[in-house]
Every structure is written in structure tokens, then in C-alpha cells.
Design an enzyme around this catalytic site. Structure first.
Site, PDB file in Angstrom:
ATOM      1  N   ASP A   1       0.823  -1.220   0.000  1.00  0.00           N
ATOM      2  CA  ASP A   1       0.000   0.000   0.000  1.00  0.00           C
ATOM      3  C   ASP A   1       0.850   1.260   0.000  1.00  0.00           C
ATOM      4  OD1 ASP A   1       0.788  -0.885   2.626  1.00  0.00           O
ATOM      5  OD2 ASP A   1      -0.423   0.721   3.449  1.00  0.00           O
TER       6      ASP A   1
ATOM      7  N   LYS B   1      -6.156  -0.462   6.874  1.00  0.00           N
ATOM      8  CA  LYS B   1      -4.952  -0.115   7.644  1.00  0.00           C
ATOM      9  C   LYS B   1      -4.888   1.381   7.874  1.00  0.00           C
ATOM     10  CE  LYS B   1      -0.266   0.876   6.531  1.00  0.00           C
ATOM     11  NZ  LYS B   1       0.961   0.590   5.794  1.00  0.00           N
TER      12      LYS B   1
ATOM     13  N   GLU C   1      -2.318   0.216  13.875  1.00  0.00           N
ATOM     14  CA  GLU C   1      -0.857   0.280  13.726  1.00  0.00           C
ATOM     15  C   GLU C   1      -0.259   1.497  14.428  1.00  0.00           C
ATOM     16  OE1 GLU C   1       0.567   0.336   9.654  1.00  0.00           O
ATOM     17  OE2 GLU C   1       2.649   0.405  10.296  1.00  0.00           O
TER      18      GLU C   1
ATOM     19  N   GLU D   1       2.992   2.598  15.129  1.00  0.00           N
ATOM     20  CA  GLU D   1       4.398   2.255  14.858  1.00  0.00           C
ATOM     21  C   GLU D   1       5.347   3.152  15.631  1.00  0.00           C
ATOM     22  OE1 GLU D   1       5.801   2.276  10.762  1.00  0.00           O
ATOM     23  OE2 GLU D   1       7.872   1.953  11.415  1.00  0.00           O
TER      24      GLU D   1
ATOM     25  N   LYS E   1      -0.906  -4.180  14.426  1.00  0.00           N
ATOM     26  CA  LYS E   1       0.336  -4.159  13.632  1.00  0.00           C
ATOM     27  C   LYS E   1       1.377  -3.316  14.361  1.00  0.00           C
ATOM     28  CE  LYS E   1       2.088  -3.101   9.006  1.00  0.00           C
ATOM     29  NZ  LYS E   1       1.819  -3.308   7.584  1.00  0.00           N
TER      30      LYS E   1
ATOM     31  N   TYR F   1       4.887   6.534   4.767  1.00  0.00           N
ATOM     32  CA  TYR F   1       4.432   5.419   3.940  1.00  0.00           C
ATOM     33  C   TYR F   1       3.732   5.864   2.693  1.00  0.00           C
ATOM     34  CZ  TYR F   1       4.347   0.490   3.438  1.00  0.00           C
ATOM     35  OH  TYR F   1       4.618  -0.782   2.995  1.00  0.00           O
TER      36      TYR F   1
HETATM   37  P1  13P Z   1       7.425  -2.030   6.513  1.00  0.00           P
HETATM   38  O1  13P Z   1       7.297  -3.519   6.674  1.00  0.00           O
HETATM   39  O2  13P Z   1       8.203  -1.621   5.296  1.00  0.00           O
HETATM   40  O3  13P Z   1       7.871  -1.344   7.773  1.00  0.00           O
HETATM   41  O4  13P Z   1       5.977  -1.450   6.224  1.00  0.00           O
HETATM   42  C1  13P Z   1       4.861  -2.056   6.682  1.00  0.00           C
HETATM   43  C2  13P Z   1       3.755  -1.088   6.711  1.00  0.00           C
HETATM   44  O5  13P Z   1       2.695  -1.340   6.199  1.00  0.00           O
HETATM   45  C3  13P Z   1       3.957   0.196   7.424  1.00  0.00           C
HETATM   46  O6  13P Z   1       2.757   0.870   7.559  1.00  0.00           O
END
Ligand code: 13P
Length: 363
Positions: free
Chosen positions: A34, A147, A188, A190, A230, A363
Site C-alpha cells: 500500500d 490499515k 498500527e 508504529e 500491527k 508510507y
Molecule cells: P514495513 O514492513 O516496510 O515497515 O511497512 C509495513 C507497513 O505497512 C507500514 O505501515
């Protein structure tokens, strides 16, 4: 407080739980394909290609026409908006191609990270406006999950309380809107690998961020059985000089998750976060080999760590198509094994050992 205003019907709950279970069925994970137009442009530039609609379409076609047996290792693929409506050379919509092979289609629904004013470079993720309508349309068009990526940063004074609370809350708002529209939300939060922090610091921050996230999901009446998490793996910062073994990374990651993620969540699908393809597989394997109770599937939702060797082998040349698809199959199979703790490292692949770190990754 009253429990008398249910958010979802029993049928809606069943549908969401079934979707989530199918994506993380034994030995399966997610291919994150994505990348936004801009991010895809960076990948294409690396192999000398211009960032055109046609190059992006051709590359996604390469991924999605890999041998159908890839479904043994891939339960879901995350699409970007434009990919939802693109077709193969033969005119088959990508959504139909992927779904006919028994793989579920996901869609990135956030609109990117924006600054949180008054913080030390922290952000939140936008995209709630019109989200319900977009989710309803994507569901009609064949998507079954979604996502939304939030980003937190580790430094001596971040993440701030504001950033932890704001990102947890926006993830919960997104999750509840998805569920109302029949999409399983991938949640997610992160934590970026940027920085020189040690493993213990990343574990501590990961625990605080996940605890706040699950408090917000509960406050917003999110049905956990119909969600996936995630997270980042717990690793030392990219610039840390201390090296940790896969077993140490595995134990720190699993400890953080066991302290914060309810067993009602069916699956945890890690992002690769700039780890090399091999490290991402070896760490996933180490997590799954630990002899501690793991009440959720622990698997992958990799972008870079499933595509680096593919892009390298392809190099933008039609004659390399099969070699590139073989790389995707190899990494998907390896990560499928790692999701069961059964991977025996081989160290092969066009870009297997290369660092995929990107500072302040978008992203
Ligand atoms: P990476 O596995 O490259 O970190 O990306 C996964 C993803 O979808 C980040 O939002």
C-alpha cells in the site's frame, strides 16, 4: 455507564471475527503493498524507473500474478487507493484476481502523518473526515480490512503524553468506523526505529503505547475479536551500538505484547520497520519459538521486508519478471515458516541482508 447500546450486531461481529481469523490462519501473514504514490516513486527511482501510473500498475501486477500457491503464506494484501481500481494487462481487476485466489484485500485508509504543533517533531495521523463513506465504498468494491498507520518517536523527551493519547484515540476512532462498515481495522501504532536507544527503552515505550491504545479501543467500544494489531518489534534504535541476539529481541517483544495486548485479539502482524529481510524473518521466528503462552497468531505484515529482493531482481525489466516473483514467493514462504517458529535461516535472496532503514519513514 450502561452496556445497553451495542455498537455491532451479532452478525456484524461474526463477519469481522471470521475475516480477521482468515487473514492470520496458521502459516499466513500479510503483504503490505500500500505504498503511496510518493513512496512507490522512491522505490521505482532506485531501479531507474519513472514514477508513472503504468509502472506502478505493472509492478503491482507482478506482485499479484505470482504463482497462486502463494496463498498458503499470504492471507491478505494491503492495497493503496489507486491499486483498488487497476487491472491486469488482460483486463482483470486486481481486486478480483487476488480475491479469486482466496486472499483477502485490505485498503490503506489514512491520509498520512501531520505535525502535532507544540511538540518536539511529533505527529498524528489524519483521515477521519469522510472515513465512514470511504469505508462503505471500499467494502462494496471488495475490501475486507483496512490499515491506518500512526507514528511515535523515541528520544529523551518523546513520545510525549499528548502524542501517546492522541494517536491511541485516533486509532480507536478509525477502528470503530471501520467496524461499522464491515472492515477489520489493522491498528498500527508504529514506534520508529530512529535513534540510539537500547532494547529496554524500546520495550518500555512499546508497553506504554500499547497499553494506551487498548484503553482507547475499549473506551470506543471496539470489538477486539474483529481487529488485528500491527506493532513494531521491540528492537534497539537503528543507531544503537549495542547488538542484541534474536532471542533477546524475541523475548523483549513478546514480554511487551503479553503485558498489554488482550487475548481477544486474534492476530499480531508485525511491520518490518527497516530491518533487513533476513532479520525480519529471523526475529519473527525467534518470537514464535519462545515457550511462553502466546494467545494470538504472531505473524508478518511486511512492506519493505517482502519487496526489497523483488524490486532488485526485477530491476524494471520485463524479462526479470519470473525471477522477481520467485523472490516474493521465497520471502513469503520463509515468513510463513517463521510465523510458526519453523524457519531455518538460509541467508539467500537478492537483497536478503541489506538494511532497509529509512530515517523518519513515511508510507
Ligand atoms: P514495513 O514492513 O516496510 O515497515 O511497512 C509495513 C507497513 O505497512 C507500514 O505501515
Amino acid at each position: 455507564m450502561s452496556p445497553h447500546f451495542p455498537a455491532l450486531t451479532p452478525d456484524q461481529k461474526k463477519e469481522l471475527a471470521d475475516i480477521a481469523q482468515r487473514i492470520v490462519a496458521s502459516g499466513k501473514g500479510i503483504l503490505a503493498a500500500d505504498e503511496s504514490v510518493g513512496t512507490m516513486g522512491k522505490r521505482l527511482t532506485q531501479i531507474g524507473l519513472e514514477n508513472t501510473d503504468e509502472h506502478r500498475r505493472f509492478y503491482r501486477q507482478l506482485l499479484f500474478t505470482t504463482d497462486p500457491s502463494i496463498k498458503e503464506h499470504i492471507g491478505g494484501i494491503i492495497f493503496f487507493h489507486e491499486t483498488m481500481y487497476q487491472k491486469t494487462d488482460g483486463g482483470v481487476p486486481f481486486v478480483k484476481l487476488v480475491k479469486d485466489n482466496g486472499i483477502l484485500v485490505g485498503i490503506k485508509v489514512d491520509k498520512g502523518v501531520v505535525p502535532l504543533a507544540g511538540t518536539n517533531g511529533e505527529g498524528t495521523t489524519q483521515g477521519l473526515d469522510g472515513l465512514a463513506e470511504r469505508c462503505a465504498q471500499y467494502k462494496k468494491d471488495g475490501a475486507d480490512f483496512a490499515k491506518w498507520r500512526c507514528v511515535l518517536k523515541i528520544s529523551p523527551n518523546t513520545p510525549s503524553r499528548l502524542s501517546i493519547i492522541e494517536n491511541a484515540n485516533v486509532l480507536a476512532r478509525y477502528a470503530t468506523i471501520c467496524q461499522q462498515n464491515g472492515l477489520v481495522p489493522i491498528v498500527e501504532p508504529e514506534i520508529l526505529p530512529d535513534g540510539d536507544h537500547d532494547l529496554k527503552t524500546c520495550q518500555y515505550i512499546t508497553e506504554k503505547v500499547l497499553a494506551a491504545t487498548y484503553k482507547a479501543l475499549s473506551d470506543h467500544h471496539v470489538y477486539l475479536e474483529g481487529t488485528l494489531l500491527k506493532p513494531n518489534m521491540v528492537t534497539a534504535g537503528h543507531a544503537s551500538t549495542t547488538k542484541y541476539t534474536p532471542e533477546q529481541v524475541g523475548m523483549a517483544t513478546l514480554t511487551a505484547l503479553r503485558r498489554t495486548v488482550p487475548p481477544a485479539v486474534p492476530g499480531i502482524t508485525f511491520l518490518s520497520g527497516g530491518q533487513s529481510e533476513e532479520d525480519a524473518s529471523i526475529h519473527l521466528n525467534a518470537i514464535n519459538k519462545l515457550h511462553l503462552i502466546k494467545p494470538w497468531a504472531l505473524t508478518f505484515s511486511y512492506g519493505r521486508a517482502l519487496q526489497a529482493s523483488v524490486l532488485k531482481a526485477w530491476g524494471g525489466k520485463k524479462e526479470n519478471l519470473k525471477a522477481a516473483q520467485d523472490e516474493l514467493m521465497r520471502r513469503a514462504k520463509i515468513n510463513g515458516q517463521a510465523s510458526k517458529g519453523e524457519y531455518k535461516p538460509t541467508g539467500t535472496g537478492a537483497a536478503a541482508g541489506e538494511s532497509l532503514f529509512v530515517a523518519n519513514h513515511a508510507y
